[in-house]
Design a protein around this motif. Structure first.
Motif, mmCIF file in Angstrom:
data_model
loop_
_atom_site.group_PDB
_atom_site.id
_atom_site.type_symbol
_atom_site.label_atom_id
_atom_site.label_comp_id
_atom_site.label_asym_id
_atom_site.label_seq_id
_atom_site.Cartn_x
_atom_site.Cartn_y
_atom_site.Cartn_z
ATOM 1 N N GLU A 21 -4.115 1.396 -2.820
ATOM 2 C CA GLU A 21 -4.054 1.050 -1.404
ATOM 3 C C GLU A 21 -3.764 2.270 -0.536
ATOM 4 N N ASN A 42 -0.447 3.465 -3.356
ATOM 5 C CA ASN A 42 0.439 2.452 -3.932
ATOM 6 C C ASN A 42 -0.403 1.320 -4.492
ATOM 7 N N ASN A 44 -0.115 -2.965 -6.010
ATOM 8 C CA ASN A 44 0.521 -4.241 -5.680
ATOM 9 C C ASN A 44 1.368 -4.818 -6.806
ATOM 10 N N LYS A 93 4.701 -0.620 -3.042
ATOM 11 C CA LYS A 93 4.592 -0.669 -1.577
ATOM 12 C C LYS A 93 5.951 -0.405 -0.928
#
Length: 113
Positions: A21, A42, A44, A93
């Motif tokens: 991401e 990052n 998830n 995150k």
């Protein structure tokens, strides 16, 4: 193309393929002697972060690059993969938001890949 930029592109593509991401590449030459580039992303989940780490390591190894050091593991909030010329940061995150390397290294130039 210089070696560090080639390494950056290989690692970026590997992270992109595994759906990292908000992948951010920063040129830190001229502001740090640590490396030429930071690559920040990052995932998830632990599983995705493991896949990101393994994909980057495998792609770079295939191209003949070996890490100088890897700190953290796929269960860590932050994995740092030091390839000398580039340093790859893979966060959860929450950790990415907390450490905010993009802000700390805001003098670096964003690299579009």
């Amino acid at each position: 193309m210089d070696e560090s930029k080639k390494m950056l592109e290989i690692a970026y593509k590997a992270l992109e393929d595994k759906k990292g991401e908000s992948i951010l590449a920063l040129d830190i030459t001229g502001i740090s002697i640590v490396a030429d580039y930071f690559l920040i992303t990052n995932g998830n989940s632990d599983a995705q972060n493991r896949a990101l780490m393994e994909a980057a390591e495998e792609a770079l190894e295939k191209a003949g690059y070996t890490p100088k050091q890897i700190e953290g593991n796929h269960h860590s909030d932050w994995v740092l993969m030091d390839y000398g010329d580039i340093i790859i940061h893979i966060f959860t995150k929450e950790s990415r938001d907390f450490f905010d390397l993009a802000r700390i290294w805001s003098d670096g130039k964003r690299v579009e890949l």
